[in-house]
Design an enzyme around this catalytic site. Sequence first.
Site, PDB file in Angstrom:
ATOM      1  N   TYR A 153      45.732  40.839  61.799  1.00  0.00           N
ATOM      2  CA  TYR A 153      45.907  39.664  60.427  1.00  0.00           C
ATOM      3  C   TYR A 153      46.815  40.092  59.267  1.00  0.00           C
ATOM      4  O   TYR A 153      47.269  41.211  59.171  1.00  0.00           O
ATOM      5  CB  TYR A 153      44.602  41.154  59.610  1.00  0.00           C
ATOM      6  CG  TYR A 153      43.954  40.224  58.300  1.00  0.00           C
ATOM      7  CD1 TYR A 153      43.604  38.899  58.352  1.00  0.00           C
ATOM      8  CD2 TYR A 153      44.597  40.771  56.612  1.00  0.00           C
ATOM      9  CE1 TYR A 153      42.858  38.396  57.211  1.00  0.00           C
ATOM     10  CE2 TYR A 153      44.136  39.988  56.220  1.00  0.00           C
ATOM     11  CZ  TYR A 153      43.389  39.338  56.265  1.00  0.00           C
ATOM     12  OH  TYR A 153      43.579  38.833  55.038  1.00  0.00           O
ATOM     13  N   ASP A 156      39.455  47.791  64.152  1.00  0.00           N
ATOM     14  CA  ASP A 156      39.394  46.835  62.751  1.00  0.00           C
ATOM     15  C   ASP A 156      38.084  45.043  63.528  1.00  0.00           C
ATOM     16  O   ASP A 156      38.543  45.125  64.521  1.00  0.00           O
ATOM     17  CB  ASP A 156      40.533  45.985  62.626  1.00  0.00           C
ATOM     18  CG  ASP A 156      40.187  44.685  61.287  1.00  0.00           C
ATOM     19  OD1 ASP A 156      38.710  44.483  61.218  1.00  0.00           O
ATOM     20  OD2 ASP A 156      41.218  44.199  60.355  1.00  0.00           O
ATOM     21  N   LYS A 162      33.718  39.091  54.495  1.00  0.00           N
ATOM     22  CA  LYS A 162      33.490  39.133  56.120  1.00  0.00           C
ATOM     23  C   LYS A 162      31.815  38.480  56.684  1.00  0.00           C
ATOM     24  O   LYS A 162      31.034  38.483  56.011  1.00  0.00           O
ATOM     25  CB  LYS A 162      34.770  38.921  57.260  1.00  0.00           C
ATOM     26  CG  LYS A 162      36.009  38.961  56.948  1.00  0.00           C
ATOM     27  CD  LYS A 162      36.668  37.994  55.821  1.00  0.00           C
ATOM     28  CE  LYS A 162      38.166  38.247  55.609  1.00  0.00           C
ATOM     29  NZ  LYS A 162      38.709  38.605  56.044  1.00  0.00           N
ATOM     30  N   ARG A 165      34.001  56.191  39.811  1.00  0.00           N
ATOM     31  CA  ARG A 165      34.991  56.599  40.948  1.00  0.00           C
ATOM     32  C   ARG A 165      34.725  57.519  41.917  1.00  0.00           C
ATOM     33  O   ARG A 165      34.700  56.874  43.209  1.00  0.00           O
ATOM     34  CB  ARG A 165      36.342  56.661  40.407  1.00  0.00           C
ATOM     35  CG  ARG A 165      37.031  56.665  41.316  1.00  0.00           C
ATOM     36  CD  ARG A 165      38.422  56.424  41.012  1.00  0.00           C
ATOM     37  NE  ARG A 165      39.324  57.172  39.562  1.00  0.00           N
ATOM     38  CZ  ARG A 165      38.980  58.507  39.165  1.00  0.00           C
ATOM     39  NH1 ARG A 165      38.823  59.318  39.927  1.00  0.00           N
ATOM     40  NH2 ARG A 165      38.878  58.516  38.788  1.00  0.00           N
TER      41      ARG A 165
HETATM   42  C1  LIG Z   1      40.143  39.690  55.982  1.00  0.00           C
HETATM   43  C2  LIG Z   1      40.665  40.933  56.769  1.00  0.00           C
HETATM   44  C3  LIG Z   1      41.506  41.895  56.135  1.00  0.00           C
HETATM   45  C4  LIG Z   1      41.261  41.951  55.190  1.00  0.00           C
HETATM   46  O1  LIG Z   1      40.329  42.537  54.012  1.00  0.00           O
HETATM   47  P1  LIG Z   1      40.067  41.310  52.977  1.00  0.00           P
HETATM   48  O2  LIG Z   1      38.786  42.119  52.747  1.00  0.00           O
HETATM   49  O3  LIG Z   1      40.662  40.500  52.672  1.00  0.00           O
HETATM   50  O4  LIG Z   1      40.908  42.943  51.635  1.00  0.00           O
HETATM   51  C5  LIG Z   1      41.389  42.632  57.569  1.00  0.00           C
HETATM   52  N1  LIG Z   1      41.223  42.543  58.821  1.00  0.00           N
HETATM   53  C6  LIG Z   1      40.854  41.166  59.229  1.00  0.00           C
HETATM   54  C7  LIG Z   1      40.813  41.197  60.604  1.00  0.00           C
HETATM   55  C8  LIG Z   1      40.084  40.249  57.929  1.00  0.00           C
HETATM   56  O5  LIG Z   1      39.764  39.252  58.691  1.00  0.00           O
END
Ligand SMILES: *Cc1c(COP(=O)(O)O)cnc(C)c1O
Length: 380
Positions: free
Chosen positions: A99, A171, A196, A47
């Site tokens: 999001y 983000d 992603k 961890r």
């Molecule tokens: C998918 C996504 C998230 C969240 O990420 P997870 O890996 O699904 O927890 C946050 N911000 C954006 C822009 C996303 O597309």
Amino acid sequence: MKFNTKTIHGGQHDVDPAYGSVMPPIYQTSTYAQSTPGGHKGYEYSRSGNPTRAALERAFASIENGKHGLAFASGLAAIDAVIKLLKPGDEVISTNDLYGGTYRLFTKVFEQFGVKFHFIGMENAANVEKYVNDNTRLIWVETPTNPMMNIIDIKACAAVARKHDLLLAVDNTFATPYLQQPLDLGADIVMHSATKYLGGHSDVVMGALVVNDDNLAEKLYFIQNASGAVCGPQDSFLVLRGLKTLHVRMQRHCENGKAIAEYLLDHPKIEKVYWPGFESHPNHVIARDQMRDFGGMISFVTKGNNYDEAVRIVENLKIFTLAESLGGVESLAGHPASMTHASIPKEEREKTGVVDALIRLSVGIEDVKDLIEDLEQAIG
Ligand SMILES: *Cc1c(COP(=O)(O)O)cnc(C)c1O
């Protein structure tokens, strides 16, 4: 080192002093033998740290031009760690076209702990400063936004953050560091859903943070270890593998995205296409300045704004898969009104542009002729 070399080599040297394996080994272990209490080789418990995850964290830092990378069990776990820097009474100014999972985390989890969030339109950065007060600690930016593809000026937000001594977090999931590097534009924290584009193959859920400031990195590392939402070594390996092709994948995502955006714009049955590469996009100039290209995310609306017709189109697609998520090598299509935004009342979602017939595409890296043919037969 240039970006296209960093994706392959950045932060990844000297991973395996034991046998010289070219790929970082998957250290599938929870603990590490100690020769004497406290006598270890840099790792005590997975961890707190794991060599495969550490290689990935160095790679994240490298591609975002940052000093420190941190990997988490999901994108939301990474965001959760950032908000845990705050305390009750602190305020956050956030993008409104956010999001959905981030919005849920902010409003349903952290508001209970006394953190206050302002969700505002940030396309005009001057608007941000209006919400700054003595309690403001953080500006949270997502650009391009989801699914409306709005563009927010990161440099302008950074100027507000500097002036008022606030943290700026971006983000960067949609753009990836191939298109924009927020730390270079003045952000303090860059965040990713590595699920992603960074992972890129729709086979792993993961999150990332990258920062430059040593003190901030130490605080975030403390939270990562204390809260424990870390990713495992196997997933770390998969994302390291994904990163190696990020630049070639992104180049193709952008080329295919442009061709499809232009195809849709010319289509007699399409009313509107949201893609920041069009000169007619309201924030095209900012997009052009802060992004290297315009990406493979596109939203569009069919004429007549018919809910059932949009559902029929996404159901009829054969190469595009009807699914949530984005950023993988395969093309995906989604219908926000019935999927990601179904829980938001119609009047509320329509205010932000998520109308009944809005369809969102994550354009993959297949042959673009096949993708256009697929759209052609589905739209009819
Ligand atoms: C998918 C996504 C998230 C969240 O990420 P997870 O890996 O699904 O927890 C946050 N911000 C954006 C822009 C996303 O597309």
